[in-house]
Structure formats: structure tokens, C-alpha cells
Design an enzyme around this catalytic site. Structure first.
Site, PDB file in Angstrom:
ATOM      1  N   LYS A 154     -26.191  -1.169  45.023  1.00 39.02           N
ATOM      2  CA  LYS A 154     -26.680  -1.308  43.647  1.00 39.02           C
ATOM      3  C   LYS A 154     -26.472  -2.728  43.135  1.00 39.02           C
ATOM      4  CE  LYS A 154     -24.028  -0.223  39.835  1.00 39.02           C
ATOM      5  NZ  LYS A 154     -24.069  -1.130  38.698  1.00 39.02           N
ATOM      6  N   ASN A 155     -25.247  -3.229  43.265  1.00 33.23           N
ATOM      7  CA  ASN A 155     -24.957  -4.511  42.622  1.00 33.23           C
ATOM      8  C   ASN A 155     -25.594  -5.702  43.331  1.00 33.23           C
ATOM      9  OD1 ASN A 155     -23.720  -3.218  40.552  1.00 33.23           O
ATOM     10  ND2 ASN A 155     -21.621  -3.557  41.277  1.00 33.23           N
TER      11      ASN A 155
ATOM     12  N   CYS B  18     -22.162  -0.251  31.485  1.00 30.18           N
ATOM     13  CA  CYS B  18     -21.000   0.612  31.298  1.00 30.18           C
ATOM     14  C   CYS B  18     -20.022  -0.043  30.347  1.00 30.18           C
ATOM     15  CB  CYS B  18     -20.333   0.873  32.646  1.00 30.18           C
ATOM     16  SG  CYS B  18     -21.267   2.003  33.671  1.00 30.18           S
TER      17      CYS B  18
ATOM     18  N   ARG C  56     -16.791  -7.222  27.341  1.00 29.60           N
ATOM     19  CA  ARG C  56     -17.378  -7.802  28.558  1.00 29.60           C
ATOM     20  C   ARG C  56     -18.014  -9.139  28.193  1.00 29.60           C
ATOM     21  NH1 ARG C  56     -20.029  -3.141  32.302  1.00 29.60           N
ATOM     22  NH2 ARG C  56     -19.940  -4.840  33.804  1.00 29.60           N
TER      23      ARG C  56
ATOM     24  N   ASP D 255     -14.330  -1.025  41.158  1.00 27.95           N
ATOM     25  CA  ASP D 255     -15.376   0.002  41.083  1.00 27.95           C
ATOM     26  C   ASP D 255     -15.041   1.250  41.904  1.00 27.95           C
ATOM     27  OD1 ASP D 255     -16.719  -1.653  39.382  1.00 27.95           O
ATOM     28  OD2 ASP D 255     -18.094  -2.440  40.892  1.00 27.95           O
TER      29      ASP D 255
ATOM     30  N   ARG E  84     -27.396   6.221  37.363  1.00 31.89           N
ATOM     31  CA  ARG E  84     -27.612   4.770  37.293  1.00 31.89           C
ATOM     32  C   ARG E  84     -27.243   4.108  38.616  1.00 31.89           C
ATOM     33  NH1 ARG E  84     -24.389   1.684  33.129  1.00 31.89           N
ATOM     34  NH2 ARG E  84     -25.202   0.162  34.578  1.00 31.89           N
TER      35      ARG E  84
HETATM   36  N1  EPU Z   1     -15.186 -12.235  32.425  1.00 30.15           N
HETATM   37  C1  EPU Z   1     -14.934 -13.185  31.455  1.00 30.15           C
HETATM   38  N2  EPU Z   1     -15.946 -14.016  31.088  1.00 30.15           N
HETATM   39  C2  EPU Z   1     -17.188 -13.963  31.655  1.00 30.15           C
HETATM   40  C3  EPU Z   1     -17.428 -12.998  32.631  1.00 30.15           C
HETATM   41  C4  EPU Z   1     -16.401 -12.145  33.005  1.00 30.15           C
HETATM   42  O1  EPU Z   1     -13.835 -13.257  30.925  1.00 30.15           O
HETATM   43  O2  EPU Z   1     -18.051 -14.762  31.273  1.00 30.15           O
HETATM   44  C5  EPU Z   1     -14.087 -11.326  32.824  1.00 30.15           C
HETATM   45  C6  EPU Z   1     -14.424  -9.872  32.520  1.00 30.15           C
HETATM   46  O3  EPU Z   1     -14.072  -9.537  31.197  1.00 30.15           O
HETATM   47  C7  EPU Z   1     -13.604  -9.130  33.562  1.00 30.15           C
HETATM   48  C8  EPU Z   1     -13.600 -10.095  34.755  1.00 30.15           C
HETATM   49  O4  EPU Z   1     -13.972 -11.374  34.236  1.00 30.15           O
HETATM   50  O5  EPU Z   1     -12.289  -8.967  33.100  1.00 30.15           O
HETATM   51  C9  EPU Z   1     -14.554  -9.730  35.875  1.00 30.15           C
HETATM   52  O6  EPU Z   1     -15.863  -9.583  35.358  1.00 30.15           O
HETATM   53  P1  EPU Z   1     -17.147  -9.841  36.265  1.00 30.15           P
HETATM   54  O7  EPU Z   1     -17.958 -10.908  35.624  1.00 30.15           O
HETATM   55  O8  EPU Z   1     -16.727 -10.047  37.667  1.00 30.15           O
HETATM   56  O9  EPU Z   1     -17.909  -8.466  36.122  1.00 30.15           O
HETATM   57  P2  EPU Z   1     -19.471  -8.223  35.967  1.00 30.15           P
HETATM   58  O10 EPU Z   1     -20.222  -9.241  36.732  1.00 30.15           O
HETATM   59  O11 EPU Z   1     -19.816  -7.976  34.559  1.00 30.15           O
HETATM   60  C10 EPU Z   1     -19.702  -6.817  38.147  1.00 30.15           C
HETATM   61  C11 EPU Z   1     -20.183  -5.461  38.505  1.00 30.15           C
HETATM   62  C12 EPU Z   1     -19.202  -4.424  37.992  1.00 30.15           C
HETATM   63  C13 EPU Z   1     -17.821  -4.704  38.572  1.00 30.15           C
HETATM   64  C14 EPU Z   1     -17.393  -6.143  38.307  1.00 30.15           C
HETATM   65  C15 EPU Z   1     -16.107  -6.541  38.998  1.00 30.15           C
HETATM   66  C16 EPU Z   1     -22.575  -5.707  38.518  1.00 30.15           C
HETATM   67  C17 EPU Z   1     -23.869  -5.423  37.858  1.00 30.15           C
HETATM   68  N3  EPU Z   1     -21.484  -5.236  37.909  1.00 30.15           N
HETATM   69  O12 EPU Z   1     -19.623  -6.840  36.729  1.00 30.15           O
HETATM   70  O13 EPU Z   1     -19.678  -3.203  38.529  1.00 30.15           O
HETATM   71  O14 EPU Z   1     -16.880  -3.840  37.999  1.00 30.15           O
HETATM   72  O15 EPU Z   1     -18.424  -7.046  38.750  1.00 30.15           O
HETATM   73  O16 EPU Z   1     -16.214  -6.361  40.369  1.00 30.15           O
HETATM   74  O17 EPU Z   1     -22.520  -6.328  39.572  1.00 30.15           O
HETATM   75  C18 EPU Z   1     -20.065  -0.898  38.584  1.00 30.15           C
HETATM   76  O18 EPU Z   1     -20.812  -1.088  39.562  1.00 30.15           O
HETATM   77  O19 EPU Z   1     -19.658   0.238  38.226  1.00 30.15           O
HETATM   78  C19 EPU Z   1     -19.617  -2.051  37.794  1.00 30.15           C
HETATM   79  C20 EPU Z   1     -19.172  -1.944  36.578  1.00 30.15           C
END
Ligand code: EPU
Length: 430
Positions: free
Chosen positions: A22-23, A117, A122, A308, A399
């Protein structure tokens, strides 16, 4: 309203084939926007997040054709807007990858703030920091739309992320592929889907080195040619079936996987007492050999234990004698589902980022999926619990999990999807 109904207590046995990640899919599909020719993307998971992002591209003018259940042909050439502001954009987190992709293509982007989610704040400050360093001015319109403008100057940059972030790494990588000069991303995330996106972009002619390490170097190119690309297997879906096999004390062969991506999960299951046999593209998990023992888990960015899979493993640990401690170090509020497990008799207390789990027995209850992986935890709990569990809010599960009901049925689970047209009548659908 649709629900999933599970009668627990049957160990899972058999084989299951994991779908595309998915990701990775939700990053690669927006990545096609950067291409100068049509692309074919294969091994796409059959999930609603993919349909949403494909429709967003369609709304922007792309020709998107579903070749079969797992293949999309996308011609991005007709896209003539740098705006993605429809309500559908808000439906999913990953639509923010359009920021990087549109910026790379048009040097401008207007994208509705993402949904997805909900487990705490975020932020996207690191994404914006990267774009800014590349020359883009950013603006928040009416608190709902992010606008980027790099029409005056758009160039490579050295971007050091303050936190390891999957989304920021992907977004800056997308923007940098066609930016003039070199972009260096430091403190980059190393998840398998980051490597997959880089492989996809490189196969089109991009120049990206170092994906999978914490320094990624991208030299901008002018033209990207069309490709046929197959998405990697879903590490988290595989981890979910492994946790389910362990929780039900079954034995399951999991096919179409990359064992290396599962190392942190496999090693935790081995520590608990499961036998894990790895093959080139399959893994066999056997939880029938000895009683499982308690463990502690700390979630970390890759190659650490994935956040995850945290809810699924908490569900598993509720079935294992003794006290296990889980430390969620990635998200600050990813235990909202715990109260649902507690309704099923689980003994879990949450203190900040720690969940303390006292293993015992689960009994069926009506529960809801509070987010995607929380929904997966409810499935695992339902498979183990005594009695029949009804899970509501299953759109969260759909999803991210392809054909989840039929896959569990094929492993011998007593599970079905039911439709409740009103309070009296129950209609079975699948
Ligand atoms: N963070 C910041 N600032 C930013 C971005 C992130 O402080 O600008 C912090 C977040 O608050 C969090 C940490 O950095 O504490 C990690 O966030 P990350 O950016 O890695 O998460 P994401 O890209 O929003 C993706 C996956 C999530 C998964 C996370 C961590 C996708 C679409 N989503 O989210 O997947 O939990 O990486 O591995 O790729 C899921 O599949 O269920 C899911 C939520």
C-alpha cells in the site's frame, strides 16, 4: 452498514499470498505525474486508498485505465493543472505526495491538506522545509489548502530532516527528480517503499542514489520515459498475517514476500517461540511447536520494528502469558484501539508511549476499527476470542488490506462480511 463478523478459536493453517505494498503504491501512483510518457504499474493492491488516488489523478486529467485487478495504465501527459483540491484529496494522507510530484512537474502545486488515519498530530513541517530549501514559497490558504510556488526558482538543495520521516523523504525525492542540480537528503527514512519508489523513478531515467540509506542523492533530469513497473510486496500485510498465525497458534505459509523486509518482525516472533522458515519469496510461520512467551517491543523507523505492526502485535501479546511492554516511539497517540481490546477482556494499560499488556483470554464483543492497523488488531483479536466478534468501521480496514476476508477464510478462519441494512435484518455479502 458493513461489518466483519468473526467467530474465534480456529488456528489458521494454509497459504496466503501477500498483495503489493500500500505505502509504495500510494507514492508510486502520484510519482507517475512526473513521467513524460504513459506507465503501467503492476502488483497494485486492491484497496480503497489506491482507488482514491487513481481517481484524483483522473480528476486532474490523467488517463487511468484498470487493466486488471492489480494493474493500472496511467498516461499523465493530459494533466494540465497543478491543483488537487477536491474533497477526495482530503480522504487520504498520501495525497500529499502530489505536492512533491506537482512541484516537480509544474514548479507549482495547490493540494488540499491531507486526511488519513488519525493518531495524534501529523505535522508536515519537514516536507515544507524541504520544498522551501528547493526554492518553493509556501502558503496555507483558508487553513485547508497548501500552495507551493517555485516559478521564480526551483533547484536542488541540501535537506537535513530533523526527524526521520517517510513522507518527507518521499515528497522531497519526488520534487527533486526533475529539479535543476543535485538534492541531498540527510537523515532520510529507509523503509522498503522508499527504495521501491527510487527504483521506480530510476527505471524511468531518474538519477537517485542511496535510497535505503540515510543519505539520498538525487541529480535532476529533464525527461522521464514510460515504464512497466511492479510494486514490492506489502511488508505490513505480511506482518499482519504472521501475527494472526501466531495469535491463533497456527502454521501459515506467506507467499509473495521479501523476507529481508520482515527481519524485525520475524526475529520478534522467533523470540516469542515461533519457528520461522525463510525462502526466496515466502516465509513459513509455525506457532504450534512450543508455548509462546512474552516479549517487549519498541517501534522504530526501518529497519526497526514497524509502527504499522504495533497494534497487531499488541493483539497477539494479549494472548501470551506474562507481562509484555510495547513502546511506541514513532507516533505519540497510536493506542486509541486499546479500549476496544479491553472491551474484549484484554488487560492492557497505557502510560504515554508505553502499553503494558498482561496476557490472558479474549472474549467476543462488538468493537470498531479506530484506524487501519487498529482494524487489523481487531481482526486478530476476533480470530482468537471466544464467541462471535462484530467489527464496525471496516472501511478503515479496506483502505489498506486487499481481500482480507477471503484471505482469512482461505486460512480456515470463520469470518465473513455482513451488511446491516437496518437494525433487524442481517445480509451476508462475502
Ligand atoms: N513528522 C514530523 N514532521 C513532518 C513529518 C513527520 O514531525 O513533517 C513526525 C510524525 O509526527 C511522526 C514521525 O515524524 O512522529 C514519522 O512520521 P512519517 O512522516 O514517517 O509518517 P508518514 O509519512 O505520515 C508513513 C506511513 C504510515 C506509517 C509512517 C511511519 C504512508 C502513506 N504512511 O506515514 O503508515 O505509520 O510512515 O512508518 O506511507 C499505515 O500504513 O497504517 C500508516 C499509518
Amino acid at each position: 452498514m458493513e461489518k466483519i463478523m468473526i467467530t474465534g478459536g480456529k488456528p489458521l493453517f494454509g497459504e496466503v499470498t501477500v498483495s503489493g505494498a500500500k505505502n509504495a503504491a500510494v507514492a508510486i501512483i502520484p510519482g507517475v505525474v512526473l513521467c513524460d510518457e504513459p506507465c503501467r504499474i503492476e502488483n497494485i493492491p486492491n484497496i480503497s486508498d489506491v482507488s482514491v488516488i487513481a481517481n484524483i489523478l483522473r480528476d486532474m486529467g490523467a488517463m487511468v485505465r484498470r487493466v486488471d485487478k492489480n494493474t493500472l495504465d496511467i498516461d499523465p501527459r493530459p494533466i494540465n493543472t497543478f491543483e488537487a483540491t477536491e474533497d477526495s484529496v482530503r480522504k487520504m494522507r498520501a495525497s500529499y505526495y502530489l505536492l512533491g510530484a506537482l512541484l516537480g512537474r509544474f514548479h507549482q502545486a495547490k493540494v488540499a491538506l491531507p486526511g488519513g488515519c488519525n493518531f495524534g498530530v501529523r505535522p508536515i513541517d519537514q516536507h515544507l522545509k524541504g520544498f522551501q530549501l528547493m526554492g518553493a514559497k509556501n502558503d496555507l490558504i483558508n487553513g485547508a489548502i497548501i500552495s507551493l510556488d517555485a516559478t521564480e526558482s526551483f533547484h536542488g538543495a541540501r535537506v537535513y530532516f530533523d526527524t526521520v520521516s517517510v513522507g518527507s523523504t518521499i515528497n522531497v525525492m519526488l520534487a527533486a527528480v526533475k529539479a535543476e542540480g543535485q538534492t541531498i537528503i540527510e537523515n532520510a527514512a529507509k523503509e522498503p517503499h522508499i527504495v521501491d519508489l527510487a527504483n521506480f523513478l530510476n527505471s524511468m531515467g531518474a538519477n537517485i542514489r542511496g535510497a535505503g540509506t540515510d543519505v539520498i542523492k538525487i541529480r535532476g533530469v529533464e525527461y522521464l520515459h514510460g515504464v512497466t513497473y511492479s510494486i514490492i510486496p506489502d511488508q505490513i500485510e505480511a506482518g499482519t498475517y504472521m501475527a494472526a498465525a501466531a495469535a491463533t497458534r497456527g502454521k501459515v505459509t506467506i507467499r509473495n514476500i521479501t523476507p529481508k523486509h520482515l527481519e524485525s518482525i520475524s526475529s520478534k516472533l522467533r523470540e516469542m517461540g515461533c519457528e520461522i522458515d525463510e525462502y526466496d519469496e515466502a516465509v513459513i510461520i509455525d506457532a504450534t511447536v512450543r508455548p509462546l512467551t512474552r516479549v517487549n517491543i519498541k517501534t522504530m523507523p526501518h529497519p526497526g520494528f514497524p509502527t504499522d505492526c504495533q497494534p497487531q502485535f499488541v493483539a497477539l501479546l494479549t494472548t501470551v502469558k506474562g507481562t509484555s511492554i510495547v513502546n511506541e516511539s514513532v507516533w505519540d497517540n497510536r493506542y486509541q484501539y486499546v479500549s476496544e481490546l479491553v472491551r474484549m477482556g484484554a488487560n492492557i494499560s497505557v502510560e504515554g508511549r508505553l502499553a503494558i499488556i498482561e496476557g490472558g483470554r479474549l472474549t467476543a464483543a462488538p468493537v470498531k476499527a479506530t484506524d487501519l492497523r487498529a482494524g487489523a488488531a481487531m481482526l486478530i483479536a476476533g480470530l482468537v476470542a471466544e464467541g462471535t466478534t462484530n467489527i464496525s468501521n471496516i472501511s478503515y480496514i479496506e483502505r489498506g488490506y486487499s481481500d482480507v476476508v477471503t484471505k482469512f477464510q482461505s486460512l480456515g478462519a470463520d469470518i465473513k462480511k455482513v451488511y446491516y441494512p437496518d437494525h433487524d435484518e442481517v445480509v451476508t455479502t462475502a
